[in-house]
Design an enzyme around this catalytic site. Structure first.
Site, PDB file in Angstrom:
ATOM      1  N   ASP A  96     -40.546 107.533 -29.863  1.00  0.00           N
ATOM      2  CA  ASP A  96     -39.521 106.809 -30.603  1.00  0.00           C
ATOM      3  C   ASP A  96     -40.137 105.941 -31.700  1.00  0.00           C
ATOM      4  O   ASP A  96     -41.220 105.371 -31.534  1.00  0.00           O
ATOM      5  CB  ASP A  96     -38.745 105.920 -29.625  1.00  0.00           C
ATOM      6  N   GLU A 138     -40.331 111.035 -33.704  1.00  0.00           N
ATOM      7  CA  GLU A 138     -39.200 110.602 -34.511  1.00  0.00           C
ATOM      8  C   GLU A 138     -39.792 109.781 -35.656  1.00  0.00           C
ATOM      9  O   GLU A 138     -40.115 108.609 -35.492  1.00  0.00           O
ATOM     10  CB  GLU A 138     -38.230 109.745 -33.695  1.00  0.00           C
TER      11      GLU A 138
END
Length: 728
Positions: free
Chosen positions: A406, A459
């Site tokens: 993330d 990401e």
């Protein structure tokens, strides 16, 4: 004596120097400390014979005496009398060597951290003595005192002071503790001030609010049944196989009760979610973070217990059962992993020993303005090992197949979400966080070295180069990268009224300019259906029918486009409301034909995507894709062809992004022969108009779209067609 006061105040750094046995020939001086003890007798642990009594040295609970015949190879126990009666205690402070073993070679390999630190189950062996024990080791280099506390000592820090080692770890062996026992650490800072009780940073199991206690857990107990899956995964080329990911927030996929009152457990999810994903044809489940986190509203992105699957849904064994069940049903499991930041909850990592053990000390580097949370100090060896060890831990102990990392962009740039003067340049004067870059490279190298069948997915929302290229080629080393550019551009396009799409045509074609720069995953994730962004179907313009048609047309365009696929739960049924983490997916919508049709389309898309090699075998190379016509902005029609690896199959993807049907639409094709329509998103089974569209057609020697042959097709309104050509 000075140490007596230290023991009474739970402020003893070196308890092994004053407690336990001190050997001197045949006579051994034994000193024992237990507040509230009235009498202490020493017995041989093997024979249970009395070896003598210890005399009280003060009124606080300190006892000592000379015991004959006790050697370093034997073990003793203590019969301790208190107001509550007599109990038999195995003295922790006779196991100094076993305690120190926790830090042997701990910094040599990242995995050593979770194999040696935390609460490890060990077996104590002495002459004629055999016992199970827990070895505790916690890193708190600037603490002045640390005690392990729990149900076993009334959460009183005076009972079990830990020994400080030269490496900054505090260690102690406590015999007789069983799995499920709750514990924490009582930590005092460098000035002797007591901090909030800390959960174990390496805790494998955590209790929920209000205690947030760590629980002793044995990783060796669970018996895995996924050997066939692991063997199959080891042989697969991840880049040439289908990957259609169902992204799930476990707490809101389905909420039983009326009103929705509880979560499904890991074992219930293993039954219901796995069955659903299997039927729908997805290849992988991606879970929003499962590392323990205190605040439901963070969805897991504010983790505190990186080494513990959240106990909201069950035990670590239950989570293993969930992954195991996925694998036995040919479904891979990807988890969201959050090394970018962590919250400052009192029981967590922030200022763990009163100093900045895990986070950067300077708030210009150590505080995240977007999430009001701490940022790991990516330059510290101990923090780097902690994070890399955690990545390996989930792959080793929970058999997960991938880590989606993330907020990578927030790690890469020192000025991320900061104004001038709010960040510190690197040694070269630039904005790249060289320490974070180095960490990510090391993490990826270690993951692929130890678990070559696994994958890491970034990401990353910027144009940082070579995110998904090997470290030896100058890349960050990730296996895949989310294609945020495609997601933003395509959603912006599809949200436009069809009358205006002609002016935004390039938003749907631009992605192919860079499509093969990285190994991309196309994500329509949870981030696109929350915080006021509305649902996926809610982004679509037009009346109810046009919204559904746009949704179906866009979904099929996505499945035809190069790149692996990811869709958040609810997208596949056309959920009309924005995602709410406190509520279930609105499964009641499946009472209506519109939503049944959208769900059926996603199911068919998944199964077609897996069945047609041309749609997945060459996702990351130019050889897998050709435009047929990228310039038809006047009609807002996109057409391209996908190729299989051996060249025997082609899938033509044609999307009509307007509500105007186009009969006898001529499309250039590359080969003579028969062409088969295998998907039409306007089909009545999908709640489409069911406009007549021939199922087969023969290529004609009429050059079109710079191709030597062409076919005539009918393009339904707001629809995508898949037309297959097989050389055989």
């Amino acid at each position: 004596m000075q140490f007596e006061g230290q023991l009474a105040q739970a402020h003893c750094q070196h308890p092994f120097a004053v407690l336990g046995p001190q050997f001197n020939g045949t006579n051994t001086f034994v000193q024992y400390w237990q507040p509230g003890a009235q009498a202490v007798e020493v017995v041989d642990a093997a024979s249970a014979e009395s070896l003598g009594s210890l005399a009280p040295a003060n009124s606080d609970g300190l006892f000592n005496g000379v015991i004959e015949g006790l050697s370093s190879s034997s073990a003793y126990q203590l019969k301790v009398t208190t107001d509550e009666g007599e109990s038999l205690v195995t003295d922790s402070y006779q196991f100094q060597a076993e305690a120190y073993h926790a830090v042997h070679f701990i910094d040599h390999e990242p995995q050593n951290l979770y194999r040696q630190a935390g609460a490890q189950r060990i077996t104590l062996e002495r002459d004629g003595f055999h016992a199970e024990a827990i070895r505790f080791a916690v890193f708190a280099p600037n603490a002045s005192a640390v005690s392990v506390i729990g149900d076993f000592n009334s959460w009183d820090g005076r009972y079990h002071p830990m020994q400080k080692t030269d490496m900054g770890y505090w260690v102690l062996v406590v015999p007789g503790l069983t799995e499920g026992t709750r514990y924490k650490y009582q930590v005092k800072d460098a000035n002797g001030h007591q901090l909030p009780h800390k959960a174990d940073p390496l805790g494998f199991y955590a209790e929920q609010y209000p205690s947030h206690a760590s629980l002793i857990y044995d990783h060796e107990r669970y018996e895995w049944q996924d050997a066939k899956w692991l063997e199959k995964a080891a042989k697969q080329n991840k880049y040439q196989t289908p990957m259609s990911v169902y992204e799930v927030h476990l707490g809101s996929w389905k909420r039983p009760g009326n009103p929705e009152q509880r979560y499904l457990s890991y074992r219930e999810l293993a039954e219901e979610l796995v069955a659903y994903v299997t039927e729908m044809g997805y290849t992988h489940i991606e879970l929003l973070p499962v590392s323990e986190f205190p605040f439901d509203g963070s969805w897991g992105y504010q983790p505190v217990g990186l080494f513990a699957p959240t106990s909201r849904f069950g035990s670590p064994d239950d989570f293993k059962f969930f992954v195991d069940t996925c694998h036995q049903n040919d479904i891979g499991v990807i988890i969201d992993w959050v090394p970018a930041h962590f919250p400052e909850d009192g029981h967590g990592l922030a200022r763990f020993d009163g100093s900045h053990v895990y986070e950067y000390a300077d708030p210009r580097r150590g505080w995240h303005p977007d999430w009001n949370s701490c940022i790991y100090d990516f330059g510290k060896d101990t923090v780097r090992q902690f994070l890399v060890a955690n990545a390996l831990y989930w792959l080793e102990h929970f058999h997960v197949d991938g880590l989606r990392v993330d907020a990578v962009a927030s790690m890469l740039y020192l000025d991320y979400s900061r104004e001038d003067g709010e960040w510190i340049p690197n040694v070269h004067g630039g904005n790249e966080n060289l320490e974070a870059i180095s960490l990510l490279k090391w993490m990826n190298e270690e993951v692929y070295r130890h678990f070559p069948h696994a994958m890491t997915i970034a990401e990353e929302s910027t144009s940082f180069p070579k995110v998904s290229r090997p470290v030896f080629d100058g890349g960050l080393g990730f296996g895949f990268k989310w294609n945020m550019g495609w997601m933003h551009d395509s959603l912006h396009y599809i949200s436009k009224d069809p009358a205006y799409r002609t002016y935004h045509h390039s938003e749907m074609t631009f992605s192919m300019v860079y499509a093969f720069d990285e190994n991309f995953v196309l994500p329509i994730s949870h981030d696109e259906v929350v915080h006021g962004k509305g649902s996926l179907i809610g982004k679509m313009p037009g009346d109810e029918w046009q919204q559904a048609a746009n949704h179906r047309c866009y979904a099929a365009f996505m499945y035809g486009h190069p790149g692996k696929k990811l869709n958040f739960m609810g997208n596949e049924i056309g959920q009309s409301s924005e995602w709410n983490h406190d509520a279930s997916v609105d499964w009641r919508l499946l009472d209506f034909e519109k939503h049944q049709g959208i769900q059926r389309l996603y199911r068919d898309l998944n199964h077609l995507y897996k069945a047609l090699p041309a749609l997945h075998q060459i996702d990351h190379e130019p050889a897998g894709f050709d435009w047929i016509d990228l310039h038809n902005h006047e009609q807002s029609v996109f057409s391209f062809v996908r190729h299989s690896l051996n060249g025997t199959q082609q899938v033509y993807v044609i999307s009509n992004m307007t509500p105007t049907p186009r009969e006898n639409f001529r499309l250039g094709v590359q080969q003579p022969g028969e062409y088969q329509l295998v998907l039409n998103t306007d089909d009545s089974v999908y709640w489409g108009s069911g406009a007549a569209t021939p199922q087969q057609c023969e290529a004609e020697p009429v050059p079109w779209n710079h191709q030597p042959y062409s076919i005539n097709v009918n393009l339904p309104p707001l629809a995508t067609l898949f037309i297959v050509f097989n050389k055989e």
